[in-house]
Design a protein around this motif. Structure first.
Motif, PDB file in Angstrom:
ATOM      1  N   GLU A 218       2.435 -29.180   2.495  1.00 14.46           N
ATOM      2  CA  GLU A 218       3.895 -29.344   2.512  1.00 14.46           C
ATOM      3  C   GLU A 218       4.567 -28.541   1.406  1.00 14.46           C
ATOM      4  OE1 GLU A 218       4.384 -33.539   2.170  1.00 14.46           O
ATOM      5  OE2 GLU A 218       3.891 -33.909   4.280  1.00 14.46           O
ATOM      6  N   GLY A 219       3.774 -27.705   0.757  1.00 12.66           N
ATOM      7  CA  GLY A 219       4.281 -27.089  -0.468  1.00 12.66           C
ATOM      8  C   GLY A 219       4.891 -25.699  -0.330  1.00 12.66           C
ATOM      9  N   LYS A 220       5.311 -25.335   0.859  1.00 12.44           N
ATOM     10  CA  LYS A 220       5.818 -23.977   1.064  1.00 12.44           C
ATOM     11  C   LYS A 220       6.916 -23.619   0.051  1.00 12.44           C
ATOM     12  CE  LYS A 220       7.451 -20.888   4.595  1.00 12.44           C
ATOM     13  NZ  LYS A 220       7.851 -20.701   5.961  1.00 12.44           N
ATOM     14  N   GLU A 221       7.916 -24.481  -0.040  1.00  6.66           N
ATOM     15  CA  GLU A 221       9.040 -24.191  -0.948  1.00  6.66           C
ATOM     16  C   GLU A 221       8.574 -24.216  -2.402  1.00  6.66           C
ATOM     17  OE1 GLU A 221       9.972 -26.628   1.543  1.00  6.66           O
ATOM     18  OE2 GLU A 221      10.843 -25.021   2.748  1.00  6.66           O
ATOM     19  N   ILE A 226       7.627 -21.582  -7.640  1.00  6.65           N
ATOM     20  CA  ILE A 226       6.870 -21.248  -8.852  1.00  6.65           C
ATOM     21  C   ILE A 226       6.310 -19.822  -8.801  1.00  6.65           C
ATOM     22  CG2 ILE A 226       6.294 -23.635  -9.461  1.00  6.65           C
ATOM     23  CD1 ILE A 226       3.474 -23.073  -8.313  1.00  6.65           C
ATOM     24  N   GLY A 227       6.583 -19.128  -7.700  1.00  8.64           N
ATOM     25  CA  GLY A 227       6.173 -17.721  -7.607  1.00  8.64           C
ATOM     26  C   GLY A 227       4.686 -17.528  -7.422  1.00  8.64           C
ATOM     27  N   LYS A 228       4.045 -18.482  -6.746  1.00  2.71           N
ATOM     28  CA  LYS A 228       2.605 -18.343  -6.499  1.00  2.71           C
ATOM     29  C   LYS A 228       2.357 -18.248  -5.005  1.00  2.71           C
ATOM     30  CE  LYS A 228      -0.804 -20.681  -8.338  1.00  2.71           C
ATOM     31  NZ  LYS A 228      -1.591 -21.775  -8.930  1.00  2.71           N
ATOM     32  N   ALA A 229       1.289 -17.528  -4.654  1.00  2.00           N
ATOM     33  CA  ALA A 229       0.965 -17.428  -3.232  1.00  2.00           C
ATOM     34  C   ALA A 229       0.561 -18.808  -2.716  1.00  2.00           C
ATOM     35  CB  ALA A 229      -0.173 -16.447  -3.031  1.00  2.00           C
ATOM     36  N   TRP A 230       0.893 -19.035  -1.465  1.00  4.08           N
ATOM     37  CA  TRP A 230       0.624 -20.347  -0.874  1.00  4.08           C
ATOM     38  C   TRP A 230      -0.835 -20.436  -0.447  1.00  4.08           C
ATOM     39  CZ3 TRP A 230       3.355 -22.377   4.186  1.00  4.08           C
ATOM     40  CH2 TRP A 230       3.205 -23.751   4.248  1.00  4.08           C
ATOM     41  N   LYS A 231      -1.686 -20.681  -1.426  1.00  7.46           N
ATOM     42  CA  LYS A 231      -3.126 -20.752  -1.151  1.00  7.46           C
ATOM     43  C   LYS A 231      -3.764 -21.744  -2.107  1.00  7.46           C
ATOM     44  CE  LYS A 231      -4.146 -16.989  -4.312  1.00  7.46           C
ATOM     45  NZ  LYS A 231      -5.298 -17.055  -5.147  1.00  7.46           N
ATOM     46  N   ARG A 232      -4.928 -22.210  -1.730  1.00  4.70           N
ATOM     47  CA  ARG A 232      -5.623 -23.150  -2.599  1.00  4.70           C
ATOM     48  C   ARG A 232      -7.126 -22.972  -2.418  1.00  4.70           C
ATOM     49  NH1 ARG A 232      -3.830 -26.424  -6.218  1.00  4.70           N
ATOM     50  NH2 ARG A 232      -4.827 -28.386  -6.681  1.00  4.70           N
ATOM     51  N   TRP A 344      -5.484 -11.237  -1.120  1.00  8.14           N
ATOM     52  CA  TRP A 344      -5.298 -12.438  -0.328  1.00  8.14           C
ATOM     53  C   TRP A 344      -3.925 -13.043  -0.610  1.00  8.14           C
ATOM     54  CZ3 TRP A 344      -7.378 -17.843  -1.624  1.00  8.14           C
ATOM     55  CH2 TRP A 344      -7.224 -18.676  -0.535  1.00  8.14           C
ATOM     56  N   SER A 345      -3.539 -12.990  -1.870  1.00  5.92           N
ATOM     57  CA  SER A 345      -2.261 -13.559  -2.257  1.00  5.92           C
ATOM     58  C   SER A 345      -1.129 -12.829  -1.568  1.00  5.92           C
ATOM     59  CB  SER A 345      -2.059 -13.440  -3.755  1.00  5.92           C
ATOM     60  OG  SER A 345      -3.189 -13.914  -4.411  1.00  5.92           O
ATOM     61  N   ALA A 346      -1.352 -11.536  -1.340  1.00  7.59           N
ATOM     62  CA  ALA A 346      -0.266 -10.738  -0.801  1.00  7.59           C
ATOM     63  C   ALA A 346      -0.143 -10.870   0.717  1.00  7.59           C
ATOM     64  CB  ALA A 346      -0.477  -9.283  -1.172  1.00  7.59           C
ATOM     65  N   CYS A 347      -1.207 -11.332   1.373  1.00  9.60           N
ATOM     66  CA  CYS A 347      -1.146 -11.271   2.842  1.00  9.60           C
ATOM     67  C   CYS A 347      -0.740 -12.592   3.480  1.00  9.60           C
ATOM     68  CB  CYS A 347      -2.442 -10.725   3.432  1.00  9.60           C
ATOM     69  SG  CYS A 347      -3.869 -11.756   3.174  1.00  9.60           S
ATOM     70  N   GLY A 348       0.344 -13.148   3.004  1.00  6.73           N
ATOM     71  CA  GLY A 348       0.913 -14.315   3.678  1.00  6.73           C
ATOM     72  C   GLY A 348       0.266 -15.605   3.279  1.00  6.73           C
ATOM     73  N   GLY A 349       0.900 -16.690   3.671  1.00  9.81           N
ATOM     74  CA  GLY A 349       0.506 -17.962   3.073  1.00  9.81           C
ATOM     75  C   GLY A 349      -0.302 -18.904   3.926  1.00  9.81           C
TER      76      GLY A 349
END
Ligand code: ATP
Ligand code: MG
Length: 513
Positions: A218-221, A226-232, A344-349
């Motif tokens: 749920e953390g897209k926004e 925080i300017g981080k790629a949506w990954k974990r 990976w960070s750059a290619c979408g979330g």
């Protein structure tokens, strides 16, 4: 097609309308004109108080099927199957519901949203026919309408995701990439039944993981903020049979994600790794199992360090090493790290990466530091909490008088959930829950005895080894003594033996100490 007569009629109608407009524009004073226009609007909205919005099925230059149309169609499918009489059955690719029912042409369904009634209809518009939409000025109504449209689109998309058949993708060896219509990944439908309900582990730890997953999904926004790629990243470690692979399946089922099972040993080099990862889609878990065995990742780095040392000693060796590095076509630790941090960070979330290992201590700290692997999850031997989950799943038993004995035994014995599960599973119809629990108790006792025996054996071997080393050391001492005595005789060196330490004091022959 229109007839010639119709054309002339239409022409004179347009001419009359233009004449009337010119008169109106010329002879009516401005203040009166705007008054008349506003009253006309009010009158028309009174007679026709609706807002009409069209969603074309195909949009854009290449007539792509509109996503909004598809989402609304899905959203309405449950309503239309109850209300509408004329339905259309559509075969949907990659969905758990392969046939979806939707409204057929000229059918209507109604919907309600925050007290507002909405009519949906499907109309076929012949090509090149101009459509005319009428939008009366009703701000309040319009706001609710946008809210409703957003609601319908979101619901439609969510239903599509829910019904989507998930994929388990496996990377193809790169020698097969070149051919016609070849792909880098092959996929099968992902149908692993594991879930967090069936996963046996400490309940607190399980809850923590579920909460982490929810927060992530749920953390897209938040990630954007925080300017981080949506990954974990998750690192799962523990002995074989403790549920690492089951955990990945449970995660995918919980989040409705696809799984990309990346077999690193068939990836030739870092470039290939990059190309593979670029082709993964959003809402997916990229898995690298047994990361310690997949590649000599740790070794690569150590080797590099050793090489750097060698370079310091002998700069000439640099060239040779460089050549060796470029010719050795292997995925390196740095390649993997670059991917995790950069590409990976750059290619979408919305991507999760999971590494599993049986030996966490073997991994290079750089690979698993926080930020790369955000959560380290230890999958350990079966505790009482985990046992209760298995007992409930396998035997439908939530409490039993034998539970206490099992609790005590599990505290003293290391048994994997896989072994506990195996013993709990009834082997025939005659085996009831109690028989299975007793069987498990016996199995834990046997495992305990074996562990004790093994520990004793190991202790015996260790003692033997130590004894042997001690004896060898004594023999060495004797040898040193003998050779020193020989030195005194032959070379005139005097040896003084200290009581506590074996020190040698060397004196020049004839000189005083
Ligand atoms: N924690 C667990 N909860 C429920 N079932 C489990 C658990 N651990 C193991 N099992 C059972 O044991 C089988 C093997 O488990 P799994 O493949 O998940 O282990 P693993 O940790 O991935 O092992 P490996 O390190 O060998 O890959 C599963 O099919 C499952 O039935
Ligand atoms: Mg596994």
């Amino acid at each position: 097609m229109m007839m010639g007569e119709t054309w002339s009629q239409l022409g004179s109608l347009i001419a009359t309308a233009m004449f009337l407009w010119a008169m109106f524009d010329k002879y009516f004073p401005h203040h009166l004109r705007s008054l008349i226009l506003s009253h006309t609007k009010k009158l028309t909205s009174f007679v026709y108080p609706y807002i009409q919005i069209k969603f074309p099925e195909f949009t854009g230059e290449h007539l792509k099927r509109s996503e909004a149309y598809a989402a609304i169609e899905t959203y309405l499918s449950s309503k239309s199957s109850n209300e509408a009489k004329k339905l259309k059955a559509v075969v949907v690719k990659d969905s758990s519901q392969p046939v979806q029912l939707s409204m057929d042409e000229n059918e209507e369904v109604t919907d309600e949203f925050e007290g507002m009634k909405v009519w949906w209809g499907v109309k076929k518009i012949p090509p090149r026919t101009q459509s005319f939409s009428f939008y009366p000025e009703m701000e309040e109504k319009r706001n609710s309408l946008w809210k409703y449209i957003n609601h319908a689109l979101q619901q439609g998309k969510a239903i599509t995701v829910r019904n989507r058949q998930r994929k388990l993708c496996i990377n193809n060896p790169s020698q097969n990439w070149g051919g016609y219509r070849s792909t880098k990944w092959s996929h099968v439908t992902f149908e692993h039944p594991a879930s967090f309900d069936t996963l046996a582990m400490d309940s607190k730890k399980k809850e923590e993981i579920i909460n982490d997953l929810i927060k992530f999904s749920e953390g897209k926004e938040y990630y954007a903020k925080i300017g981080k790629a949506w990954k974990r990243g998750y690192l799962l470690y523990g002995p074989p049979g403790t549920g690492k692979s089951s955990m990945i399946a449970a995660m995918a089922n919980y989040l409705n994600y696809d799984i990309y099972d990346l077999e690193l040993t068939t990836v030739k080099d870092n470039t290939e790794l990059r190309r593979l990862l670029i082709e993964t889609t959003s809402k997916s878990i990229i898995v690298i199992e047994d990361i310690d065995c997949s590649l000599d990742l740790t070794g690569q780095r150590k080797k590099k360090k050793e090489q750097e040392k060698d370079e310091e000693k002998d700069p000439a060796s640099k060239m040779a090493i460089g050549e060796e590095e470029s010719s050795s076509s292997k995925v390196t630790l740095s390649g993997l790290l670059n991917f995790i941090d950069g590409l990976w960070s750059a290619c979408g979330g919305e991507r999760i990466i999971v590494f599993t290992t049986n030996y966490v201590e073997k991994l290079d700290p750089a690979l698993i530091r926080r930020g790369r692997m955000d959560m380290h999850i230890e999958m350990s031997y079966c505790g009482f909490d985990a046992f209760k989950v298995l007992a409930k799943n396998y035997l439908d038993v939530e409490s039993h008088e034998l539970f206490e004995t099992i609790d005590d035994l599990l505290k003293e014995t290391e048994m994997t959930p896989a072994d506990v599960a195996e013993n709990l599973m009834p082997k025939s119809q005659n085996e009831d829950a109690e028989t299975c629990l007793k069987k498990l108790i016996e199995a834990i006792k046997t495992a305990k005895e074996e562990a004790t025996k093994k520990a004793e054996e190991e202790a015996r071997l260790k003692a033997e080894k130590e004894e042997k080393e001690k004896q060898e050391a004594t023999q060495e001492d004797v040898k040193v003594d003998e050779s020193s005595a020989k030195d005194v005789k032959e070379n005139g060196v005097d040896v003084v033996k200290d009581d506590k330490t074996l020190g040698i004091e060397v004196k020049e022959n004839g000189a005083t100490a």
